[in-house]
Motif scaffolding. Structure first.
Motif, PDB file in Angstrom:
ATOM      1  N   LEU A 258      32.052   7.879  38.805  1.00 36.84           N
ATOM      2  CA  LEU A 258      31.519   9.191  39.137  1.00 36.84           C
ATOM      3  C   LEU A 258      32.160   9.567  40.463  1.00 36.84           C
ATOM      4  CD1 LEU A 258      29.461  11.466  38.506  1.00 36.84           C
ATOM      5  CD2 LEU A 258      27.826  10.206  39.934  1.00 36.84           C
ATOM      6  N   LEU A 259      32.929  10.645  40.450  1.00 32.38           N
ATOM      7  CA  LEU A 259      33.719  11.061  41.611  1.00 32.38           C
ATOM      8  C   LEU A 259      33.040  12.284  42.231  1.00 32.38           C
ATOM      9  CD1 LEU A 259      36.374  10.696  43.224  1.00 32.38           C
ATOM     10  CD2 LEU A 259      37.502  12.095  41.494  1.00 32.38           C
ATOM     11  N   VAL A 260      32.484  12.101  43.420  1.00 30.25           N
ATOM     12  CA  VAL A 260      31.655  13.132  44.049  1.00 30.25           C
ATOM     13  C   VAL A 260      32.406  13.780  45.212  1.00 30.25           C
ATOM     14  CG1 VAL A 260      29.487  13.617  45.218  1.00 30.25           C
ATOM     15  CG2 VAL A 260      29.564  11.900  43.389  1.00 30.25           C
ATOM     16  N   PHE A 261      32.431  15.119  45.206  1.00 31.29           N
ATOM     17  CA  PHE A 261      33.035  15.905  46.283  1.00 31.29           C
ATOM     18  C   PHE A 261      31.901  16.618  47.037  1.00 31.29           C
ATOM     19  CE2 PHE A 261      35.932  15.570  42.760  1.00 31.29           C
ATOM     20  CZ  PHE A 261      37.162  15.280  43.334  1.00 31.29           C
ATOM     21  N   ASP A 262      31.603  16.146  48.215  1.00 30.15           N
ATOM     22  CA  ASP A 262      30.495  16.690  48.997  1.00 30.15           C
ATOM     23  C   ASP A 262      31.060  17.541  50.137  1.00 30.15           C
ATOM     24  OD1 ASP A 262      28.049  17.261  50.045  1.00 30.15           O
ATOM     25  OD2 ASP A 262      27.690  15.250  50.848  1.00 30.15           O
ATOM     26  N   ASP A 263      31.443  18.784  49.801  1.00 31.34           N
ATOM     27  CA  ASP A 263      32.078  19.698  50.760  1.00 31.34           C
ATOM     28  C   ASP A 263      33.367  19.087  51.317  1.00 31.34           C
ATOM     29  OD1 ASP A 263      29.950  21.285  50.204  1.00 31.34           O
ATOM     30  OD2 ASP A 263      29.106  21.275  52.210  1.00 31.34           O
ATOM     31  N   VAL A 264      34.318  18.910  50.422  1.00 34.65           N
ATOM     32  CA  VAL A 264      35.616  18.302  50.736  1.00 34.65           C
ATOM     33  C   VAL A 264      36.627  19.394  51.066  1.00 34.65           C
ATOM     34  CG1 VAL A 264      37.534  16.957  49.785  1.00 34.65           C
ATOM     35  CG2 VAL A 264      35.164  16.271  49.319  1.00 34.65           C
ATOM     36  N   PHE A 265      37.363  19.202  52.145  1.00 36.53           N
ATOM     37  CA  PHE A 265      38.399  20.161  52.533  1.00 36.53           C
ATOM     38  C   PHE A 265      39.704  19.850  51.802  1.00 36.53           C
ATOM     39  CE2 PHE A 265      42.092  21.097  55.311  1.00 36.53           C
ATOM     40  CZ  PHE A 265      42.022  22.494  55.258  1.00 36.53           C
ATOM     41  N   VAL A 266      40.331  20.907  51.257  1.00 35.02           N
ATOM     42  CA  VAL A 266      41.631  20.791  50.581  1.00 35.02           C
ATOM     43  C   VAL A 266      42.606  21.733  51.273  1.00 35.02           C
ATOM     44  CG1 VAL A 266      42.883  20.983  48.420  1.00 35.02           C
ATOM     45  CG2 VAL A 266      40.455  20.335  48.385  1.00 35.02           C
ATOM     46  N   PRO A 267      43.688  21.219  51.873  1.00 40.07           N
ATOM     47  CA  PRO A 267      44.661  22.102  52.529  1.00 40.07           C
ATOM     48  C   PRO A 267      45.360  22.990  51.511  1.00 40.07           C
ATOM     49  CG  PRO A 267      45.419  19.819  52.547  1.00 40.07           C
ATOM     50  CD  PRO A 267      44.023  19.796  52.022  1.00 40.07           C
ATOM     51  N   LYS A 268      45.779  24.171  51.949  1.00 41.88           N
ATOM     52  CA  LYS A 268      46.270  25.176  51.001  1.00 41.88           C
ATOM     53  C   LYS A 268      47.554  24.779  50.296  1.00 41.88           C
ATOM     54  CE  LYS A 268      48.538  28.105  54.508  1.00 41.88           C
ATOM     55  NZ  LYS A 268      48.552  29.482  55.074  1.00 41.88           N
ATOM     56  N   ASP A 269      48.368  23.888  50.895  1.00 40.18           N
ATOM     57  CA  ASP A 269      49.600  23.487  50.212  1.00 40.18           C
ATOM     58  C   ASP A 269      49.345  22.482  49.088  1.00 40.18           C
ATOM     59  OD1 ASP A 269      48.906  21.387  51.886  1.00 40.18           O
ATOM     60  OD2 ASP A 269      50.976  20.919  52.430  1.00 40.18           O
ATOM     61  N   ARG A 270      48.075  22.033  48.966  1.00 39.45           N
ATOM     62  CA  ARG A 270      47.703  21.121  47.874  1.00 39.45           C
ATOM     63  C   ARG A 270      46.788  21.804  46.865  1.00 39.45           C
ATOM     64  NH1 ARG A 270      47.297  15.272  48.133  1.00 39.45           N
ATOM     65  NH2 ARG A 270      49.071  14.446  49.286  1.00 39.45           N
ATOM     66  N   ILE A 271      46.742  23.118  46.892  1.00 44.24           N
ATOM     67  CA  ILE A 271      45.951  23.895  45.937  1.00 44.24           C
ATOM     68  C   ILE A 271      46.884  24.414  44.840  1.00 44.24           C
ATOM     69  CG2 ILE A 271      44.481  25.915  45.607  1.00 44.24           C
ATOM     70  CD1 ILE A 271      43.730  25.645  48.600  1.00 44.24           C
ATOM     71  N   PHE A 272      46.502  24.220  43.583  1.00 46.87           N
ATOM     72  CA  PHE A 272      47.346  24.611  42.450  1.00 46.87           C
ATOM     73  C   PHE A 272      46.701  25.685  41.568  1.00 46.87           C
ATOM     74  CE2 PHE A 272      47.976  19.886  43.087  1.00 46.87           C
ATOM     75  CZ  PHE A 272      49.022  20.037  43.984  1.00 46.87           C
ATOM     76  N   LEU A 273      45.438  25.981  41.801  1.00 51.96           N
ATOM     77  CA  LEU A 273      44.730  27.073  41.137  1.00 51.96           C
ATOM     78  C   LEU A 273      43.527  27.412  42.001  1.00 51.96           C
ATOM     79  CD1 LEU A 273      44.890  28.708  38.364  1.00 51.96           C
ATOM     80  CD2 LEU A 273      42.942  27.300  37.665  1.00 51.96           C
ATOM     81  N   LYS A 274      43.326  28.697  42.268  1.00 51.14           N
ATOM     82  CA  LYS A 274      42.218  29.109  43.133  1.00 51.14           C
ATOM     83  C   LYS A 274      41.634  30.412  42.606  1.00 51.14           C
ATOM     84  CE  LYS A 274      42.919  31.077  47.058  1.00 51.14           C
ATOM     85  NZ  LYS A 274      43.424  31.369  48.423  1.00 51.14           N
ATOM     86  N   ARG A 275      40.705  30.277  41.681  1.00 52.29           N
ATOM     87  CA  ARG A 275      39.937  31.389  41.112  1.00 52.29           C
ATOM     88  C   ARG A 275      40.713  32.228  40.091  1.00 52.29           C
ATOM     89  NH1 ARG A 275      38.172  32.047  46.746  1.00 52.29           N
ATOM     90  NH2 ARG A 275      36.045  31.200  46.976  1.00 52.29           N
ATOM     91  N   GLU A 276      41.904  31.847  39.690  1.00 46.65           N
ATOM     92  CA  GLU A 276      42.614  32.571  38.619  1.00 46.65           C
ATOM     93  C   GLU A 276      42.033  32.088  37.284  1.00 46.65           C
ATOM     94  OE1 GLU A 276      44.949  32.665  42.295  1.00 46.65           O
ATOM     95  OE2 GLU A 276      44.207  30.974  41.089  1.00 46.65           O
ATOM     96  N   TRP A 277      40.832  32.523  36.988  1.00 52.75           N
ATOM     97  CA  TRP A 277      40.029  31.965  35.904  1.00 52.75           C
ATOM     98  C   TRP A 277      40.665  32.042  34.516  1.00 52.75           C
ATOM     99  CZ3 TRP A 277      38.509  35.360  32.123  1.00 52.75           C
ATOM    100  CH2 TRP A 277      38.554  36.721  32.428  1.00 52.75           C
ATOM    101  N   PRO A 278      41.510  33.067  34.195  1.00 54.39           N
ATOM    102  CA  PRO A 278      42.079  33.073  32.840  1.00 54.39           C
ATOM    103  C   PRO A 278      42.978  31.868  32.549  1.00 54.39           C
ATOM    104  CG  PRO A 278      42.257  35.250  33.841  1.00 54.39           C
ATOM    105  CD  PRO A 278      41.858  34.302  34.929  1.00 54.39           C
ATOM    106  N   PHE A 279      43.410  31.144  33.590  1.00 53.67           N
ATOM    107  CA  PHE A 279      44.349  30.047  33.376  1.00 53.67           C
ATOM    108  C   PHE A 279      43.687  28.669  33.381  1.00 53.67           C
ATOM    109  CE2 PHE A 279      46.807  33.595  34.899  1.00 53.67           C
ATOM    110  CZ  PHE A 279      47.907  33.593  34.059  1.00 53.67           C
ATOM    111  N   ALA A 280      42.375  28.625  33.642  1.00 55.04           N
ATOM    112  CA  ALA A 280      41.680  27.335  33.650  1.00 55.04           C
ATOM    113  C   ALA A 280      41.792  26.646  32.292  1.00 55.04           C
ATOM    114  CB  ALA A 280      40.216  27.524  34.033  1.00 55.04           C
ATOM    115  N   GLY A 281      41.524  27.396  31.233  1.00 52.97           N
ATOM    116  CA  GLY A 281      41.618  26.836  29.894  1.00 52.97           C
ATOM    117  C   GLY A 281      43.034  26.448  29.524  1.00 52.97           C
ATOM    118  N   GLN A 282      44.017  27.212  29.994  1.00 49.80           N
ATOM    119  CA  GLN A 282      45.415  26.896  29.690  1.00 49.80           C
ATOM    120  C   GLN A 282      45.821  25.554  30.309  1.00 49.80           C
ATOM    121  OE1 GLN A 282      48.474  29.888  29.984  1.00 49.80           O
ATOM    122  NE2 GLN A 282      46.990  31.560  29.824  1.00 49.80           N
ATOM    123  N   ILE A 283      45.342  25.300  31.526  1.00 49.56           N
ATOM    124  CA  ILE A 283      45.657  24.022  32.165  1.00 49.56           C
ATOM    125  C   ILE A 283      45.022  22.874  31.388  1.00 49.56           C
ATOM    126  CG2 ILE A 283      45.248  22.617  34.226  1.00 49.56           C
ATOM    127  CD1 ILE A 283      45.532  25.156  35.892  1.00 49.56           C
TER     128      ILE A 283
END
Length: 496
Positions: A258-283
């Motif tokens: 069980l992998l828990v993220f309790d308010d984890v910071f992610v730097p922007k250069d390591r973000i690959f999708l951010k709220r572009e919801w139509p592509f969640a299912g495609q991934i």
């Protein structure tokens, strides 16, 4: 450090990551009695990659001419897919029909992102493909291990991510955004090998709607990132190191956590999708294409172990020529070879991504291969248990076998065919018990996606219009809805 050694990998796990197992916080996963089984299993990748007999399969030169792990190069050709498959096959042969968790599921996720990130950029004007490529380069140069966090804990399955109660964190979501990155919260479940991997790649596990856009997120972080907690599954291993009683069980521990993220910071250069919801299912869908191929590759080897155990047990019991046993061994052989060739076909009939130099496994063949394996596995274990006999469930332990007071009795009375040492038969019986355990049955049904998910994909991919055209042709139904494969054919019988 382009290509690491097993020793370098194990040393890299001593990084202060937060892992719990059996109610205790783990100081060092490489020294824990159970988690070190998982770590050594992952290390098998590096052992094989450094072996002169396999180095050319597992390593390749990148665009800069550096020797790196082949797994971190993008998949651009049919040959790349076939080679990726060969690496999984080789590791599965080494690891008793299981893949090494070092560069396995996470690599499939990275390959999926490589394809879909270009689609997102084209549609939304984002820059995710650059982030994905930069991350890929980082993994090449560091030769790290990578786990995949995909399956959300889900909560109430009848509700969408944004509708969950009593809290909104059953799916991993963005809870805050800063100029330098995002803050995420939530949990992923069944994350294999995560406590013993360097990196965690997170993907959405389903299609999203606009109301769910905060859950449409993908990113990568080091396993020791602040506020990340891993709670490992209860080990199936009963006696670590006892490879007579548990020849596979003592060597394999997935450490699904069980992998828990309790308010984890992610730097922007390591973000690959951010709220572009139509592509969640495609991934999620594209990941399935790659991971089904990896799954059926190692499962074909698992079936080689299972079929081999059945054939050897038949020989040890002196029944290898019995007609019903011949029939069972024939079925197992067909099952094994069908899974193998379907996986190969998924590579050979790969699909090219439009406006790109990338390819991915044929979704129809990959899903059929995984479903065919899972749907028939219980029949295969039934056959193996039938050939092995009731002794599989009642065999005395290795402690009795090596006890001087009882060893002679076991050696005399639990023998089989003349000329076969009793110890060989005992070891094989224990292997069959491991191969056909309830744990293996459950793992087969649910690992790499449920059977329901594969059936849904197969139905959506089915060319039902072609099948209908076939029936209409034979029935002489002319409704103007022809199929190109059939519309140009001459009439039959021909009018001569």
């Amino acid at each position: 450090m382009a290509v690491r050694t097993a020793e370098q990998y194990l040393k890299s796990l001593k990084d202060g990551r937060v892992v719990y197992c059996l109610g205790e916080k783990v100081k060092d996963v490489t020294e824990h009695p159970f988690l070190k089984i998982c770590a050594n299993w992952c290390a098998a990748y590096y052992v094989l990659a450094q072996d002169p007999n396999y180095r050319d399969l597992f390593t390749a030169k990148n665009e800069e001419g550096e020797l790196v792990s082949f797994n971190f190069l993008p998949i651009k050709t049919q040959q790349d897919l076939l080679r990726r498959r060969e690496t999984v096959l080789a590791l599965a042969r080494m690891c008793f029909g299981k893949p090494s968790g070092a560069q396995f599921t996470g690599v499939d996720g990275l390959n999926a992102l490589t394809v879909v990130s270009k689609r997102v950029d084209k549609e939304c004007g984002t820059n995710y493909a650059k982030n994905v490529e930069s991350y890929r380069k980082y993994m090449q140069k560091s030769d790290l291990t990578i786990a995949l966090g995909m399956t959300d804990v889900k909560g109430d399955r009848s509700l969408r991510p944004s509708q969950q109660k009593p809290h909104q964190d059953y799916y991993v979501r963005i809870v805050d955004e800063r100029s330098d990155g995002i803050i995420v919260r939530g949990a992923k479940a069944h994350i294999s090998h995560a406590p013993c991997n360097n990196e965690i790649l997170v993907l959405p596990c389903r299609a999203m709607r606009e109301d769910d856009k905060d859950y449409a997120v993908s990113f990568a972080i080091p396993a020791n990132t602040k506020n990340v907690t891993m709670i490992s599954s209860e080990p199936e291993v009963k006696e670590p190191g006892n490879v007579l009683d548990y020849p596979i069980g003592a060597s394999i521990y997935l450490a699904d956590c069980l992998l828990v993220f309790d308010d984890v910071f992610v730097p922007k250069d390591r973000i690959f999708l951010k709220r572009e919801w139509p592509f969640a299912g495609q991934i999620a869908y594209m990941f399935g294409n790659f991971h089904r191929l990896s799954a059926e590759s190692y499962k074909a080897i698992e079936l080689e172990y299972l079929t081999g155990a059945a054939a050897l047990m038949a020989e040890y019991n002196g029944i290898e020529r019995a007609s019903h046993v011949v029939e069972k061994l024939t079925w197992l052989t067909m099952y094994t070879e069908t899974v193998r060739i379907l996986g190969q076909a998924a590579c050979e009939h790969c699909v090219s991504e439009p406006d790109s130099d990338l390819v991915y496994p044929n979704p129809m063949y990959a899903n059929i291969a995984k479903y065919f394996f899972a749907d028939n596995f219980h029949q295969a274990t039934k056959i193996l248990q039938d050939i092995g006999g009731g002794i599989i469930g009642t065999l005395p332990s290795s402690k009795d076998f090596f006890n001087q007071d009882t060893q002679g009795l076991i050696d005399k009375y639990l023998g089989g065919k003349a000329g076969i040492p009793t110890e060989h038969r005992v070891r094989l019986i224990r292997l069959i018990r491991d191969l056909t355990s309830a744990y293996e049955d459950v793992l087969t049904i649910h690992a790499e996606g449920s059977m329901a998910a594969q059936k849904l994909s197969i139905y959506e991919l089915a060319d039902l219009q072609k099948y209908k055209a076939v029936a209409k042709r034979a029935a002489r139904i002319k409704d103007g809805k022809d199929h190109p494969q059939y519309s140009l054919l001459p009439e039959f019988p021909p009018k001569l």
